[in-house]
Design a protein around this motif. Structure first.
Motif, PDB file in Angstrom:
ATOM      1  N   PHE A 264      -4.301  46.900  75.370  1.00  0.00           N
ATOM      2  CA  PHE A 264      -4.920  45.665  74.918  1.00  0.00           C
ATOM      3  C   PHE A 264      -5.702  45.677  73.688  1.00  0.00           C
ATOM      4  N   ASN A 268      -5.586  44.209  69.835  1.00  0.00           N
ATOM      5  CA  ASN A 268      -6.616  43.026  69.344  1.00  0.00           C
ATOM      6  C   ASN A 268      -7.345  43.678  68.175  1.00  0.00           C
ATOM      7  N   LEU A 340       2.322  43.429  73.538  1.00  0.00           N
ATOM      8  CA  LEU A 340       0.983  42.355  73.265  1.00  0.00           C
ATOM      9  C   LEU A 340       0.858  42.208  71.672  1.00  0.00           C
ATOM     10  N   TYR A 343       1.304  38.362  71.249  1.00  0.00           N
ATOM     11  CA  TYR A 343       0.222  37.873  71.806  1.00  0.00           C
ATOM     12  C   TYR A 343      -1.103  37.720  71.338  1.00  0.00           C
ATOM     13  N   ALA A 394       1.424  42.949  80.878  1.00  0.00           N
ATOM     14  CA  ALA A 394       1.401  42.516  79.267  1.00  0.00           C
ATOM     15  C   ALA A 394       2.323  41.551  78.980  1.00  0.00           C
ATOM     16  N   HIS A 397       1.395  37.779  79.698  1.00  0.00           N
ATOM     17  CA  HIS A 397       0.510  36.987  78.479  1.00  0.00           C
ATOM     18  C   HIS A 397       1.559  36.443  77.522  1.00  0.00           C
TER      19      HIS A 397
END
Length: 487
Positions: A264, A268, A340, A343, A394, A397
């Motif tokens: 994650f 990000n 992810l 997302y 995951a 999301h």
């Protein structure tokens, strides 16, 4: 808080100022530089910590950060937004400071008292001491709401960058010293508190304010009426970002949470940088621009043109990225990162939409959307984590973002006069240009067996292909944002 006279930065931020666009653009540049450099520094620190700590220890700290992150949002009470948008920030500042102090103190005391039960509720009682230590950051953040809000209002992104740099240095130094002394996971919590204390002090100095408290009886109701819905929406945003941690900690354990959090966090890397830039610039810009509904498609296209290729490329390069930077022991994080990427890109756009609505005083719609999303996301997380582990979590999301959150935001902003057709057209070219960039990254991963070379060639290839298609377009859009919209 007592305030000094208005600065030049305040003046250029006035609604009628022709230099608003340029001021916001300079702030965005400094915010972007800040977040890139600080994110790089945080990544390097994270790499070292991942090499030192086990997935289990990493998971324990993630449990503590989950609690701290949610409560930090509550401590703000949405009050910094009141400072940013108010036409008379010097008059509402003492009231804001008082509410911030009350909120921060109350949450700190409650969290210390309940740290043990909170850790047990999240699946591992060993995280209790780290939760208790991290709770001190709630008090520090509550006290420094006014200087932080003023710095955002004045677009003081250069000063915020320097403060954040000092924050990173202090946190890193204290953490590694305490790890060497044998304190383990608690070292990270103490390092975070030390850094927060230093950065809060520097914010007072940079904003040129001194602590002073009071309660304006003619304004406090209006302050809370505006701020509390934003606080609620922010709280639900944090819950949305952390409900997966709670579910995974309960259903899969701290070790699985460690793998998930690493994936994650990687997803990000660029998104946190872009989101920080959006949050620091979008609201003060939109609240002063002449035609906010007309400006949103342009802003969205610029942000999407940076967020989408970054997220998709990270997903495409997930395998070599994890193996090269973190090592083979973190291999279970690869499919999490692959899921992810998209997302993360969408989350940046959601931050922009939320900032736009906050600037217009329409925070209630965001709040209700967050409430409904939590129900959808939590249900999906429980079902998918039980059946498919952290990879299933995951993908929940991604599905919730595309099927529920994005249509929800579009419905809300449409009611403000934004033309969804114009929004879609503005984002079409970046979306199409991302496809060949992603294919270049995937080709490198499939054709090159050495992870280091695959990562370098795939990353460079994706960037080169994307800039060849989008470079001039993106520069033109940035100039347009700086220009007539702010007149």
């Amino acid at each position: 808080m007592g305030l000094l006279p208005r600065t030049a930065a305040d003046d250029t931020s006035d609604p009628g100022s022709p230099s608003l666009g340029a001021t916001a653009a300079r702030g965005a540049v400094w915010s972007g530089v800040s977040t890139v450099i600080l994110r790089l520094g945080s990544v390097l620190v994270g790499v070292v910590l991942a090499r030192i700590l086990s997935p289990d220890q990493f998971g324990l700290y993630a449990v503590a950060l989950t609690v701290q992150g949610i409560l930090m949002t509550v401590a703000d009470l949405g009050l910094s937004a009141e400072i940013i948008r108010s036409e008379e920030p010097e008059r509402v500042a003492p009231t804001v400071a008082t509410f911030g102090l009350i909120s921060g103190t109350s949450l700190t005391v409650a969290t210390v008292a309940l740290s043990g039960p909170l850790a047990t509720l999240l699946g591992d009682h060993r995280a209790g001491s780290a939760i208790a230590v991290l709770s001190l950051t709630l008090l520090l953040a509550g006290v420094s709401i006014v200087p932080y809000g003023l710095m955002l209002r004045r677009f003081q992104q250069r000063e915020l960058f320097l403060i954040s740099l000092v924050d990173l240095i202090v946190s890193t130094a204290v953490t590694f010293i305490l790890i060497a002394a044998g304190l383990g996971v608690l070292s990270l919590a103490i390092g975070r508190v030390a850094a927060q204390a230093v950065s809060s002090t520097l914010q007072f100095m940079a904003a040129r304010v001194r602590p002073r408290f009071g309660l304006d009886r003619t304004r406090w109701r209006a302050v809370l009426a505006f701020s509390l819905p934003i606080a609620g929406a922010n709280l639900f945003t944090w819950i949305l970002l952390n409900v997966d941690n709670v579910v995974i900690a309960r259903l899969a354990g701290a070790t699985a949470l460690g793998f998930y959090v690493l994936g994650f966090n990687i997803a990000n890397w660029p998104m946190s940088a872009l989101s920080q830039m959006v949050r620091s610039i979008a609201m003060p810009y939109v609240s002063r621009v002449k035609d906010s509904a007309g400006a949103l498609p342009m802003l969205t296209s610029v942000i999407w043109a940076m967020a989408l290729p970054a997220g998709v490329t990270l997903a495409a390069l997930a395998d070599p990225l994890v193996h090269v930077i973190y090592g083979a022991k973190w291999a279970p994080s690869v499919p999490v990162l692959a899921a992810l990427g998209l997302y993360g890109s969408l989350r940046v756009i959601f931050d922009l939409f939320a900032a736009y609505l906050y600037a217009l005083g329409r925070s209630r719609g965001v709040l209700w959307l967050q409430v409904l999303t939590i129900v959808v996301l939590t249900t999906g997380m429980i079902l998918m984590t039980t059946r498919h582990g952290i990879v299933g979590a995951a993908w929940v999301h991604v599905g919730a973002s595309v099927i529920f959150i994005l249509p929800g935001y579009l419905g809300i902003i449409r009611a403000t006069g934004v033309r969804l057709g114009a929004l879609a057209r503005a984002c079409l070219r970046p979306t199409l240009a991302t496809v060949p960039a992603c294919l270049a990254a995937l080709a490198a991963c499939h054709l090159i067996s050495a992870p280091v070379i695959a990562l370098l060639v795939g990353g460079a290839g994706a960037v080169a292909v994307y800039l060849a298609v989008m470079g001039r377009w993106l520069l033109a859009r940035v100039r347009q944002v700086r220009g007539p919209q702010a007149g």
